[in-house]
Write a protein that holds these residues in place. Structure first.
Motif, PDB file in Angstrom:
ATOM      1  N   VAL A  24     -52.582  -0.038  28.671  1.00 26.59           N
ATOM      2  CA  VAL A  24     -52.153   0.128  30.058  1.00 26.59           C
ATOM      3  C   VAL A  24     -50.719  -0.368  30.273  1.00 26.59           C
ATOM      4  N   PRO A  25     -50.392  -1.624  29.935  1.00 30.45           N
ATOM      5  CA  PRO A  25     -48.989  -2.035  30.138  1.00 30.45           C
ATOM      6  C   PRO A  25     -48.001  -1.228  29.310  1.00 30.45           C
ATOM      7  N   ASP A  26     -48.408  -0.808  28.121  1.00 29.95           N
ATOM      8  CA  ASP A  26     -47.499  -0.036  27.271  1.00 29.95           C
ATOM      9  C   ASP A  26     -47.225   1.344  27.862  1.00 29.95           C
ATOM     10  N   VAL A  27     -48.262   2.017  28.357  1.00 34.49           N
ATOM     11  CA  VAL A  27     -48.042   3.358  28.903  1.00 34.49           C
ATOM     12  C   VAL A  27     -47.281   3.280  30.221  1.00 34.49           C
ATOM     13  N   MET A  28     -47.472   2.215  30.987  1.00 39.43           N
ATOM     14  CA  MET A  28     -46.718   2.071  32.228  1.00 39.43           C
ATOM     15  C   MET A  28     -45.245   1.785  31.941  1.00 39.43           C
ATOM     16  N   ALA A  29     -44.973   1.036  30.873  1.00 41.59           N
ATOM     17  CA  ALA A  29     -43.580   0.806  30.476  1.00 41.59           C
ATOM     18  C   ALA A  29     -42.935   2.107  30.015  1.00 41.59           C
ATOM     19  N   LEU A  30     -43.699   2.916  29.284  1.00 41.90           N
ATOM     20  CA  LEU A  30     -43.190   4.216  28.843  1.00 41.90           C
ATOM     21  C   LEU A  30     -42.962   5.131  30.033  1.00 41.90           C
ATOM     22  N   PHE A  31     -43.872   5.085  31.015  1.00 44.64           N
ATOM     23  CA  PHE A  31     -43.704   5.902  32.219  1.00 44.64           C
ATOM     24  C   PHE A  31     -42.449   5.494  32.978  1.00 44.64           C
ATOM     25  N   ALA A  32     -42.239   4.184  33.122  1.00 47.95           N
ATOM     26  CA  ALA A  32     -41.044   3.702  33.826  1.00 47.95           C
ATOM     27  C   ALA A  32     -39.776   4.172  33.112  1.00 47.95           C
ATOM     28  N   ALA A  33     -39.780   4.103  31.789  1.00 48.72           N
ATOM     29  CA  ALA A  33     -38.608   4.555  31.024  1.00 48.72           C
ATOM     30  C   ALA A  33     -38.400   6.061  31.187  1.00 48.72           C
ATOM     31  N   SER A  34     -39.500   6.809  31.273  1.00 46.00           N
ATOM     32  CA  SER A  34     -39.391   8.262  31.401  1.00 46.00           C
ATOM     33  C   SER A  34     -38.857   8.691  32.753  1.00 46.00           C
ATOM     34  N   ARG A  35     -38.934   7.809  33.751  1.00 46.86           N
ATOM     35  CA  ARG A  35     -38.492   8.155  35.098  1.00 46.86           C
ATOM     36  C   ARG A  35     -37.031   7.779  35.351  1.00 46.86           C
ATOM     37  N   VAL A  36     -36.393   7.100  34.416  1.00 45.44           N
ATOM     38  CA  VAL A  36     -34.988   6.734  34.587  1.00 45.44           C
ATOM     39  C   VAL A  36     -34.143   8.005  34.660  1.00 45.44           C
ATOM     40  N   GLY A  37     -33.373   8.118  35.734  1.00 44.09           N
ATOM     41  CA  GLY A  37     -32.550   9.297  35.917  1.00 44.09           C
ATOM     42  C   GLY A  37     -33.305  10.503  36.411  1.00 44.09           C
ATOM     43  N   GLY A  38     -34.549  10.291  36.834  1.00 45.34           N
ATOM     44  CA  GLY A  38     -35.351  11.395  37.337  1.00 45.34           C
ATOM     45  C   GLY A  38     -34.803  11.961  38.636  1.00 45.34           C
ATOM     46  N   ARG A  39     -35.121  13.211  38.893  1.00 46.17           N
ATOM     47  CA  ARG A  39     -34.597  13.888  40.076  1.00 46.17           C
ATOM     48  C   ARG A  39     -35.196  13.318  41.367  1.00 46.17           C
ATOM     49  N   THR A 180     -50.843  16.062  52.408  1.00 46.72           N
ATOM     50  CA  THR A 180     -49.938  16.491  51.349  1.00 46.72           C
ATOM     51  C   THR A 180     -48.580  15.807  51.445  1.00 46.72           C
ATOM     52  N   SER A 181     -47.827  15.953  50.365  1.00 47.91           N
ATOM     53  CA  SER A 181     -46.438  15.484  50.301  1.00 47.91           C
ATOM     54  C   SER A 181     -45.647  16.516  49.511  1.00 47.91           C
ATOM     55  N   GLY A 182     -44.328  16.472  49.647  1.00 49.37           N
ATOM     56  CA  GLY A 182     -43.495  17.258  48.756  1.00 49.37           C
ATOM     57  C   GLY A 182     -43.862  16.925  47.320  1.00 49.37           C
ATOM     58  N   ALA A 183     -43.825  17.918  46.429  1.00 47.11           N
ATOM     59  CA  ALA A 183     -44.416  17.738  45.102  1.00 47.11           C
ATOM     60  C   ALA A 183     -43.502  18.223  43.989  1.00 47.11           C
ATOM     61  N   SER A 184     -43.831  17.789  42.786  1.00 49.48           N
ATOM     62  CA  SER A 184     -43.131  18.231  41.585  1.00 49.48           C
ATOM     63  C   SER A 184     -44.135  18.350  40.450  1.00 49.48           C
ATOM     64  N   GLU A 185     -43.924  19.341  39.594  1.00 48.89           N
ATOM     65  CA  GLU A 185     -44.763  19.495  38.410  1.00 48.89           C
ATOM     66  C   GLU A 185     -44.195  18.709  37.229  1.00 48.89           C
TER      67      GLU A 185
END
Length: 303
Positions: A24-39, A180-185
């Motif tokens: 869990v902490p590892d995948v959340m760290a990977l998720f946080a890294a994957s969102r850097v610079g996200g739109r 609902t909210s604005g969404a992204s795939e």
């Protein structure tokens, strides 16, 4: 993985347990890294819409995810009466929840609206009246639900019902209200690709320890992003329901593909199990990659 093996003196099972505990902490760290610079800047702790709140601590909310548990009663009845014999293959869809990370997810907090209208640029949950499903050779996109009337469904289930209506398989559902909210795939796309690449490399190297670790990462990501105390980094029950429903919708699409190609769909259940009769290798590629399937077992229906 090498470090964990060294720490545990080469004991594979001890290393596996330790890695699963870290998932869990590892995948959340990977998720946080994957969102850097996200739109988009997604919300991690938006207010929880009332419809997504559990009735009790151990209870459930009102969202129906469309989990399937179906078999062709006509085929089984004919087999019991001795009128039919079929050679059936139970197929397993690889890493179903990992594939389901590619889903239309709400970016911010959910906002309530009313009316029979679907905005494809938004995502969330919807209260609908579904049409009656009359196709005996295919499972209902609503899964194992038997109760008639209105129900709350997620974005993937609604989109699947609308797609079935366009295919002429049923009438379109009537939408009464939505959150609902604005969404992204693409919110989880970098995370999905990273995990898929690690998984592929591990399988090519026959590294079952890493393969199990990756499986724990994506499965626990899905199971803990709702109201779980095991994950303090995010609270998105809407994402949890949507990803699960996406896995069920993906499985339904595999069943429809098989049916359209001339295979006989015998059973479908869970996130990844599809039983078919016919030369399935002409329809699906066999293997362990995300776009492939595995044959779990063979049996004869009617014998």
């Amino acid at each position: 993985m090498v470090e964990e093996l060294a720490v545990h003196g080469g004991d594979l099972e001890a290393a596996r347990v330790a890695l699963v505990r870290r998932a869990v902490p590892d995948v959340m760290a990977l998720f946080a890294a994957s969102r850097v610079g996200g739109r988009y800047e997604h919300s991690e702790f938006p207010p929880t819409a009332s419809i997504l709140k559990k009735a009790s601590q151990k209870g459930a909310d009102q969202i129906w995810e469309g989990r399937p548990k179906w078999r062709s009663e006509e085929l089984f009845q004919a087999a019991r009466q001795g009128h039919l014999t079929l050679e059936v293959t139970a197929l397993d869809m690889n890493a179903a929840y990992l594939s389901a990370l590619k889903a239309w997810l709400p970016i911010g907090k959910l906002v309530h609206s009313e009316g029979d209208y679907h905005d494809p640029k938004r995502s969330g949950v919807h209260r609908v009246t579904p049409a009656v499903w009359k196709e005996p050779d295919l499972p209902s996109p609503l899964g194992a639900r038997k109760e008639p009337g209105d129900l709350w469904i997620t974005e993937p289930t609604l989109r699947l019902l609308l797609r079935c209506a366009k295919l002429g398989l049923c009438d379109a559902p009537v939408i009464h209200e939505s959150w609902t909210s604005g969404a992204s795939e693409g919110l989880l796309e970098k995370l999905r690709r990273a995990l898929a690449e690690i998984r592929k490399e591990a399988m090519e190297q026959d590294d079952e320890l890493t393969t199990e670790y990756v499986k724990a990462m994506y499965s626990k990501f899905v199971s803990t992003i709702g109201e779980s105390s095991a994950n303090r980094d995010i609270r998105r029950p809407d994402w949890m329901h949507i990803i699960r429903s996406q896995a069920f919708a993906n499985l339904w699409m595999k069943a429809h593909k098989a049916h359209t190609a001339g295979l006989t769909v015998v059973q479908m259940s869970g996130t990844d199990e599809l039983h078919v009769a016919g030369t399935w290798q002409e329809v699906f590629s066999e293997g362990r990659e995300l776009n492939q399937v595995k044959a779990k077992s063979l049996y004869t229906l009617g014998n």
